[in-house]
Write a protein that holds these residues in place. Sequence first.
Motif, PDB file in Angstrom:
ATOM      1  N   MET A  29       0.747  -1.057  -0.008  1.00  0.00           N
ATOM      2  CA  MET A  29      -0.042   0.065  -0.071  1.00  0.00           C
ATOM      3  C   MET A  29       0.657   1.175  -0.066  1.00  0.00           C
ATOM      4  O   MET A  29       0.628   2.150  -0.647  1.00  0.00           O
ATOM      5  CB  MET A  29      -0.923  -0.101   1.260  1.00  0.00           C
ATOM      6  N   GLN A  30       2.020   1.276   0.721  1.00  0.00           N
ATOM      7  CA  GLN A  30       2.832   2.373   0.910  1.00  0.00           C
ATOM      8  C   GLN A  30       3.617   2.638  -0.628  1.00  0.00           C
ATOM      9  O   GLN A  30       3.882   3.653  -0.858  1.00  0.00           O
ATOM     10  CB  GLN A  30       4.004   2.094   1.779  1.00  0.00           C
ATOM     11  N   GLU A  31       4.056   1.598  -1.415  1.00  0.00           N
ATOM     12  CA  GLU A  31       4.727   1.517  -2.615  1.00  0.00           C
ATOM     13  C   GLU A  31       3.705   2.039  -3.570  1.00  0.00           C
ATOM     14  O   GLU A  31       4.165   2.661  -4.659  1.00  0.00           O
ATOM     15  CB  GLU A  31       5.624   0.309  -2.734  1.00  0.00           C
ATOM     16  N   ASN A  32       2.402   1.559  -3.418  1.00  0.00           N
ATOM     17  CA  ASN A  32       1.496   1.756  -4.731  1.00  0.00           C
ATOM     18  C   ASN A  32       0.164   2.799  -3.907  1.00  0.00           C
ATOM     19  O   ASN A  32      -0.874   2.316  -4.399  1.00  0.00           O
ATOM     20  CB  ASN A  32       0.885   0.542  -5.159  1.00  0.00           C
ATOM     21  N   SER A  33       0.648   3.618  -3.176  1.00  0.00           N
ATOM     22  CA  SER A  33      -0.422   4.440  -2.572  1.00  0.00           C
ATOM     23  C   SER A  33      -1.486   5.236  -3.482  1.00  0.00           C
ATOM     24  O   SER A  33      -2.635   5.179  -3.612  1.00  0.00           O
ATOM     25  CB  SER A  33      -0.033   5.258  -1.804  1.00  0.00           C
ATOM     26  N   MET A  34      -0.792   5.801  -4.701  1.00  0.00           N
ATOM     27  CA  MET A  34      -1.594   6.269  -5.643  1.00  0.00           C
ATOM     28  C   MET A  34      -2.475   5.556  -6.492  1.00  0.00           C
ATOM     29  O   MET A  34      -3.862   5.727  -6.695  1.00  0.00           O
ATOM     30  CB  MET A  34      -0.550   7.188  -6.768  1.00  0.00           C
ATOM     31  N   LYS A  39      -8.032   3.202  -7.194  1.00  0.00           N
ATOM     32  CA  LYS A  39      -9.026   2.031  -7.200  1.00  0.00           C
ATOM     33  C   LYS A  39     -10.219   2.338  -6.256  1.00  0.00           C
ATOM     34  O   LYS A  39     -11.310   2.021  -6.574  1.00  0.00           O
ATOM     35  CB  LYS A  39      -8.266   0.686  -7.012  1.00  0.00           C
ATOM     36  N   VAL A  40      -9.718   2.674  -4.828  1.00  0.00           N
ATOM     37  CA  VAL A  40     -10.562   2.983  -4.184  1.00  0.00           C
ATOM     38  C   VAL A  40     -11.614   3.893  -4.305  1.00  0.00           C
ATOM     39  O   VAL A  40     -12.827   3.757  -4.365  1.00  0.00           O
ATOM     40  CB  VAL A  40      -9.907   3.141  -2.755  1.00  0.00           C
ATOM     41  N   PHE A  41     -11.154   5.083  -5.035  1.00  0.00           N
ATOM     42  CA  PHE A  41     -12.132   6.279  -5.360  1.00  0.00           C
ATOM     43  C   PHE A  41     -12.842   5.882  -6.594  1.00  0.00           C
ATOM     44  O   PHE A  41     -14.362   6.375  -6.630  1.00  0.00           O
ATOM     45  CB  PHE A  41     -11.294   7.496  -5.815  1.00  0.00           C
ATOM     46  N   GLN A  42     -12.457   4.965  -7.191  1.00  0.00           N
ATOM     47  CA  GLN A  42     -12.999   4.430  -8.576  1.00  0.00           C
ATOM     48  C   GLN A  42     -14.245   3.693  -8.097  1.00  0.00           C
ATOM     49  O   GLN A  42     -15.529   3.670  -8.803  1.00  0.00           O
ATOM     50  CB  GLN A  42     -12.322   3.751  -9.521  1.00  0.00           C
ATOM     51  N   ILE A  83      -9.111   1.654   6.332  1.00  0.00           N
ATOM     52  CA  ILE A  83      -9.539  -0.051   6.438  1.00  0.00           C
ATOM     53  C   ILE A  83      -9.933  -0.391   5.245  1.00  0.00           C
ATOM     54  O   ILE A  83      -9.672  -1.732   4.921  1.00  0.00           O
ATOM     55  CB  ILE A  83     -10.725   0.101   7.476  1.00  0.00           C
ATOM     56  N   ILE A  84     -10.709   0.318   4.354  1.00  0.00           N
ATOM     57  CA  ILE A  84     -10.896  -0.338   3.050  1.00  0.00           C
ATOM     58  C   ILE A  84      -9.981  -0.503   2.146  1.00  0.00           C
ATOM     59  O   ILE A  84      -9.607  -1.664   1.284  1.00  0.00           O
ATOM     60  CB  ILE A  84     -11.866   0.851   2.143  1.00  0.00           C
ATOM     61  N   CYS A  85      -8.910   0.452   2.268  1.00  0.00           N
ATOM     62  CA  CYS A  85      -7.549   0.291   1.537  1.00  0.00           C
ATOM     63  C   CYS A  85      -6.871  -1.288   1.694  1.00  0.00           C
ATOM     64  O   CYS A  85      -6.496  -1.911   1.066  1.00  0.00           O
ATOM     65  CB  CYS A  85      -6.540   1.258   1.851  1.00  0.00           C
ATOM     66  N   ILE A  86      -6.864  -1.397   3.397  1.00  0.00           N
ATOM     67  CA  ILE A  86      -6.117  -2.520   3.645  1.00  0.00           C
ATOM     68  C   ILE A  86      -6.956  -3.891   3.362  1.00  0.00           C
ATOM     69  O   ILE A  86      -6.524  -4.839   2.862  1.00  0.00           O
ATOM     70  CB  ILE A  86      -6.266  -2.580   5.277  1.00  0.00           C
TER      71      ILE A  86
END
Length: 329
Positions: A90-95, A100-103, A317-320
């Motif tokens: 997640m740190q390396e590919n945060s953008m 993806k989450v916002f989409q 949490i959703i990102c994780i």
Amino acid sequence: KVSPTPGCIRALMKMLYCPYCRGLPTVKPCNNYCLNVMKGCLANQADLDTEWNLFIDAMLLVAERLEGPFNIESVMDPIDVKISEAIMNMQENSMQVSAKVFQGCGQPKPAPALRSSRSVPENFNTRFRPYNPEERPTTAAGTSLDRLWTIWRTKQHRVTDIKEKLKLSKKFWSTLPYTTCKDERVTAGMSNEEDCWNGHTKARYLPEIMNDGLTNQINNPEVDVDITRPDTFIRQQIMALRVMTNKLKNAYNGNDVNFQDTSDETSGSGSGSGCTDDICPTEFDFITTEAPPVDSDRREVDSSAIQSSQSLFTWFIICIVLVLQRQWR
């Protein structure tokens, strides 16, 4: 809990004590004679055998799951490593993750409250460094995992022992008369077929051996069995075995199982989600909400700030969850 019938009691008395009255105190009942008596006495119990065997087979299937890829140790062992890798990913590919989450979930709309921007702590990268599989966590969660692993390793060998005992218990009810009559304290045994008590005298027992089950005792020469009146308690146990077997098969197939007392099947109590494949969601459904308008009231601003913080925490949490799903797939 199943009491012997009057016909069974008379047959047992005749088999065990009539030789004394005939002056043959040392002569034991013939083996085949004993089998007919016990098959008549245990006619209802023998009807348990079919469902009992299916129940044992289902238990063995579940036990095999515990020994195979579904055992708790193999499932839990990589969890801490996967969490660490997911955080690093997640740190390396945060953008990309954020996009993806916002989409999928929509753009977050935090309240326009005045907040000072906070920088990432300097120790963030050191806290979430790549995880070494040989290291063990020192947190309370890690300690709990270690405790579970220790307990599981201690008890793992019991699964094998249980499987062996389950195999031995198959056909228990149909073989119960044979188990009873082969006891040398009860019968003369198969080797003394000519010198045994046949119910009338010291001689070979001639009638044929009855088959198992209630309906096959209609012509039992030793026990009067009413085949039109099955034992109610035994029939309840047959249904209980059938219910438990179905639950074990569902557990083996990975379906949700509502384990509860079989005497209270319709109460709705117990554990398990109770979902079916048709109605249970397979993916997370996220719903975004509009932030409330802010007025001059300070309490509204505080409320908006709290909701905004909760919203950001939810996004984290959703990102994780999404990254973990990606890693485990």
